[in-house]
Design an enzyme around this catalytic site. Structure first.
Site, PDB file in Angstrom:
ATOM      1  N   LYS A  39       0.846  -1.200   0.000  1.00 12.23           N
ATOM      2  CA  LYS A  39       0.000   0.000   0.000  1.00 12.23           C
ATOM      3  C   LYS A  39       0.877   1.244   0.000  1.00 12.23           C
ATOM      4  CE  LYS A  39      -1.740   1.565   4.056  1.00 12.23           C
ATOM      5  NZ  LYS A  39      -1.390   2.978   4.314  1.00 12.23           N
ATOM      6  N   ASN A  40       1.980   1.220   0.797  1.00 12.87           N
ATOM      7  CA  ASN A  40       2.776   2.439   0.988  1.00 12.87           C
ATOM      8  C   ASN A  40       3.834   2.658  -0.084  1.00 12.87           C
ATOM      9  OD1 ASN A  40       1.170   2.948   3.114  1.00 12.87           O
ATOM     10  ND2 ASN A  40       2.606   2.226   4.670  1.00 12.87           N
ATOM     11  N   CYS A 137      -4.650  11.845  12.668  1.00 10.28           N
ATOM     12  CA  CYS A 137      -4.752  10.385  12.712  1.00 10.28           C
ATOM     13  C   CYS A 137      -4.726  10.000  14.187  1.00 10.28           C
ATOM     14  CB  CYS A 137      -3.551   9.785  11.988  1.00 10.28           C
ATOM     15  SG  CYS A 137      -3.732   8.032  11.722  1.00 10.28           S
ATOM     16  N   ARG A 142       0.639  13.762  13.114  1.00 15.75           N
ATOM     17  CA  ARG A 142       1.031  13.637  11.698  1.00 15.75           C
ATOM     18  C   ARG A 142       1.316  15.007  11.047  1.00 15.75           C
ATOM     19  NH1 ARG A 142      -0.688   8.425  10.211  1.00 15.75           N
ATOM     20  NH2 ARG A 142       0.826   8.545   8.534  1.00 15.75           N
ATOM     21  N   ASP A 326       4.818  -0.199  12.243  1.00 13.41           N
ATOM     22  CA  ASP A 326       3.556  -0.839  11.817  1.00 13.41           C
ATOM     23  C   ASP A 326       3.515  -2.310  12.212  1.00 13.41           C
ATOM     24  OD1 ASP A 326       2.896   0.916   8.708  1.00 13.41           O
ATOM     25  OD2 ASP A 326       3.604   1.584  10.645  1.00 13.41           O
ATOM     26  N   ARG A 434      -8.903  -0.321   4.140  1.00 13.80           N
ATOM     27  CA  ARG A 434      -7.966   0.682   3.586  1.00 13.80           C
ATOM     28  C   ARG A 434      -6.647   0.027   3.203  1.00 13.80           C
ATOM     29  NH1 ARG A 434      -6.261   4.850   7.607  1.00 13.80           N
ATOM     30  NH2 ARG A 434      -4.620   4.963   6.050  1.00 13.80           N
TER      31      ARG A 434
HETATM   32  C1  EPZ Z   1       4.545   6.386   6.473  1.00 14.35           C
HETATM   33  O1  EPZ Z   1       3.894   7.414   7.173  1.00 14.35           O
HETATM   34  C2  EPZ Z   1       3.533   5.261   6.369  1.00 14.35           C
HETATM   35  N1  EPZ Z   1       2.343   5.758   5.682  1.00 14.35           N
HETATM   36  C3  EPZ Z   1       3.155   4.787   7.771  1.00 14.35           C
HETATM   37  O2  EPZ Z   1       2.251   3.693   7.634  1.00 14.35           O
HETATM   38  C4  EPZ Z   1       4.411   4.298   8.481  1.00 14.35           C
HETATM   39  O3  EPZ Z   1       4.078   3.897   9.784  1.00 14.35           O
HETATM   40  C5  EPZ Z   1       5.427   5.442   8.518  1.00 14.35           C
HETATM   41  O4  EPZ Z   1       5.697   5.903   7.176  1.00 14.35           O
HETATM   42  C6  EPZ Z   1       6.739   5.022   9.164  1.00 14.35           C
HETATM   43  O5  EPZ Z   1       7.290   3.953   8.457  1.00 14.35           O
HETATM   44  C7  EPZ Z   1       2.363   5.871   4.341  1.00 14.35           C
HETATM   45  O6  EPZ Z   1       3.360   5.607   3.695  1.00 14.35           O
HETATM   46  C8  EPZ Z   1       1.095   6.371   3.685  1.00 14.35           C
HETATM   47  P1  EPZ Z   1       6.876   9.540   8.677  1.00 14.35           P
HETATM   48  P2  EPZ Z   1       4.547   8.896   7.195  1.00 14.35           P
HETATM   49  O7  EPZ Z   1       6.842  10.819   7.887  1.00 14.35           O
HETATM   50  O8  EPZ Z   1       5.267   9.133   5.922  1.00 14.35           O
HETATM   51  C9  EPZ Z   1       6.973  12.783  12.119  1.00 14.35           C
HETATM   52  C10 EPZ Z   1       0.099   2.733   7.628  1.00 14.35           C
HETATM   53  O9  EPZ Z   1      -0.790   2.315   8.384  1.00 14.35           O
HETATM   54  N2  EPZ Z   1       6.917  13.815  11.060  1.00 14.35           N
HETATM   55  O10 EPZ Z   1       8.061   8.638   8.553  1.00 14.35           O
HETATM   56  O11 EPZ Z   1       3.521   9.871   7.607  1.00 14.35           O
HETATM   57  C11 EPZ Z   1       5.651  12.027  12.222  1.00 14.35           C
HETATM   58  O12 EPZ Z   1       4.741  12.749  13.025  1.00 14.35           O
HETATM   59  C12 EPZ Z   1       0.897   3.954   8.031  1.00 14.35           C
HETATM   60  O13 EPZ Z   1       0.366   2.250   6.511  1.00 14.35           O
HETATM   61  C13 EPZ Z   1       7.076  15.149  11.419  1.00 14.35           C
HETATM   62  O14 EPZ Z   1       7.277  15.463  12.590  1.00 14.35           O
HETATM   63  O15 EPZ Z   1       5.602   8.689   8.385  1.00 14.35           O
HETATM   64  C14 EPZ Z   1       6.046  10.725  12.852  1.00 14.35           C
HETATM   65  O16 EPZ Z   1       6.128  10.872  14.262  1.00 14.35           O
HETATM   66  C15 EPZ Z   1       0.765   4.243   9.506  1.00 14.35           C
HETATM   67  N3  EPZ Z   1       6.986  16.101  10.436  1.00 14.35           N
HETATM   68  C16 EPZ Z   1       7.474  10.504  12.312  1.00 14.35           C
HETATM   69  O17 EPZ Z   1       7.913  11.773  11.782  1.00 14.35           O
HETATM   70  C17 EPZ Z   1       6.768  15.775   9.125  1.00 14.35           C
HETATM   71  O18 EPZ Z   1       6.717  16.692   8.273  1.00 14.35           O
HETATM   72  C18 EPZ Z   1       7.516   9.469  11.204  1.00 14.35           C
HETATM   73  O19 EPZ Z   1       6.626   9.921  10.211  1.00 14.35           O
HETATM   74  C19 EPZ Z   1       6.622  14.407   8.781  1.00 14.35           C
HETATM   75  C20 EPZ Z   1       6.709  13.446   9.764  1.00 14.35           C
END
Ligand code: EPZ
Length: 454
Positions: A39-40, A137, A142, A326, A434
């Site tokens: 999915k990702n 979320c 997020r 995850d 989803r």
């Molecule tokens: C992706 O989310 C995945 N989603 C998530 O899967 C996955 O858990 C995550 O990566 C970590 O591997 C998709 O790809 C659609 P991050 P993402 O940016 O990109 C903080 C699922 O169920 N952050 O690596 O949003 C954020 O708050 C989902 O498939 C900031 O602070 O994850 C988090 O604490 C759940 N500022 C951390 O970084 C930003 O601008 C990691 O987030 C962006 C992120």
């Protein structure tokens, strides 16, 4: 067991809403399931097609609602998406990309966070983009500050409006030096999708390097991008003037594979996960072995089963190649059946143990410590969030009436209900569609005893 299409709702429509399951657990799950494209990765590769001057083909696309949301967002932007010459394959034709209208985007975006990744491609194609406010979320707030900071460095003008974010690139986009405060998956994708057509070279440091990221790099390279992956999380991108369409078979879904593996451990069953590959699951497989599970690597998938009594483990979630955030939800369900005290440290998201409340309701012994349990140096500079769940087992689980909180937590509720003795009512199950294709068919194939209620 009554499946969705056996239900005739009050108004005679075939198939109920599929929102509530009655699950009778306490029996091992045995059989084979196939996992399709991740999915990702798939959702991001679909957005990447906007950058091409010719149509793209994406293969092994799972039939999940997150894909349907991105498909409709692309169509709203003038991308023609049609079925290709094999099941689960799309042709994405960006020839007529134009800017959509706010209300159309918002109507299609739902809770998806993917719209933020449209920024770079739309700025290259149209010189402007509008992104509606992204849904928060239940696993954390997020934020998208890393994304917006990066886009500004490329030369985008970012205007925050009450309804969302308007971006423009009056002088086009140019290469940038970007050092992410944290190896964010989404922010890394944002930089990749923007840098490939920006004028000049972009250096990205402290990048995320998940297998799905590397697969997106493979997609962009097929399109004509020049991207080199250097040591120590550095990625260099040389902007090019033109990109063409790609033909790509998506990497398999590591999250779904891990979920079915934990279902086998929790229910003391035996599940063959077709499509799963060892390389991308190394860290997870080590934990399966430590917890007393057993696995066999085959050409076409991985067989998972319990190797005997489950043992407690201490696990910390981390960015790749660490234990994925995850993966901790389904693992915790299995740990409720392990003999002893386990600890799971969540270090990626602020609030990712909410799902354990339902497990406690079913008889699990889980205590969540909001401020973590351990100090000490970390491989990746840690953000200031540390949470830990302490799980003591084994605890027999009994049926309960529970409601699914989010995608990954929701799947864990289903595993818990399948592990518990007696009947559980699991509500709000639609969220799980989803990210998990044909969930009901797969549960039936594994011998689960359940009814789909209205
Ligand atoms: C992706 O989310 C995945 N989603 C998530 O899967 C996955 O858990 C995550 O990566 C970590 O591997 C998709 O790809 C659609 P991050 P993402 O940016 O990109 C903080 C699922 O169920 N952050 O690596 O949003 C954020 O708050 C989902 O498939 C900031 O602070 O994850 C988090 O604490 C759940 N500022 C951390 O970084 C930003 O601008 C990691 O987030 C962006 C992120």
């Amino acid at each position: 067991m009554t499946l969705l299409n056996d239900i005739v709702s009050a108004d005679g429509r075939k198939g109920g809403s599929g929102e509530t399951l009655a699950i009778r657990g306490g029996r091992p799950l045995r059989g084979r399931v196939e996992v399709k494209g991740a999915k990702n990765l798939v959702t991001k590769a679909m957005v990447a097609a906007i950058l091409g001057e010719s149509p793209s083909i994406l293969r092994d696309v799972p039939d999940i609602s997150d894909v349907a949301v991105v498909r409709s967002l692309l169509e709203v932007h003038g991308v023609h998406v049609t079925d290709a010459d094999e099941p689960g394959a799309f042709v994405l034709d960006p020839a007529e990309v134009e800017s959509a209208h706010f209300e159309e985007i918002d109507a299609h975006a739902g809770a998806s966070r993917i719209p933020i990744l449209f920024c770079g491609p739309l700025l290259h194609r149209l010189g402007q983009a509008f992104i509606p406010d992204l849904g928060g979320c239940r696993i954390g707030d997020r934020p998208i500050d890393f994304h917006l900071d990066a886009l500004r460095k490329f030369g985008a003008v970012v205007e925050k409006l009450p309804s969302g974010i308007r971006l423009s690139a009056p002088n086009g986009l140019h290469g940038a030096n970007i050092h992410l405060p944290y190896p964010s998956v989404g922010a890394t994708e944002q930089v990749l999708l923007t840098a490939v057509r920006a004028a000049g070279v972009t250096e990205l440091r402290n990048a995320a390097i998940e297998p799905e990221i590397m697969d997106l790099i493979a997609v962009l390279q097929k399109m004509g991008a020049i991207i080199s992956y250097e040591p120590n999380r550095v990625i260099l991108i040389e902007g090019v003037d033109r990109l063409r369409g790609y033909d790509h078979r998506a990497i398999f879904d590591r999250n779904e594979a891990a979920s079915w593996a934990c279902a086998a451990l929790a229910t003391d069953g035996e599940i063959f996960v077709g499509g799963a590959k060892q390389q991308e699951m190394l860290t997870f497989l080590n934990v399966v072995r430590k917890v007393g599970g057993d696995f066999e690597i085959h050409e076409d998938g991985i067989l998972f089963r319990r190797g005997g009594e489950l043992k407690p483990v201490i696990v910390e979630t981390d960015v790749h190649p660490g234990f994925m955030t995850d993966w901790q939800q389904p693992l915790i369900v299995a740990l409720t059946q392990a003999t002893g005290e386990s600890i799971v440290h969540e270090t990626v998201y602020e609030n990712r143990f909410g799902f354990t409340q339902a497990l406690v309701q079913m008889g699990a012994d889980i205590v969540v410590h909001p401020h973590g349990l351990q100090e000490g140096p970390r491989r990746v500079p840690r953000r200031n969030l540390e949470q830990a769940a302490v799980i003591n087992g084994p605890t027999p689980l009994h049926g309960a009436d529970i409601t699914v909180p989010d995608l990954r937590g929701g799947y864990s509720h289903v595993i818990a209900a399948l592990t518990a003795e007696g009947e559980s009512i699991v509500r709000n199950v639609g969220i799980i569609s989803r990210g998990y294709e044909k969930l009901f068919d797969k549960l039936a194939a594994l011998g689960a005893d359940f009814d789909v209620l209205g």
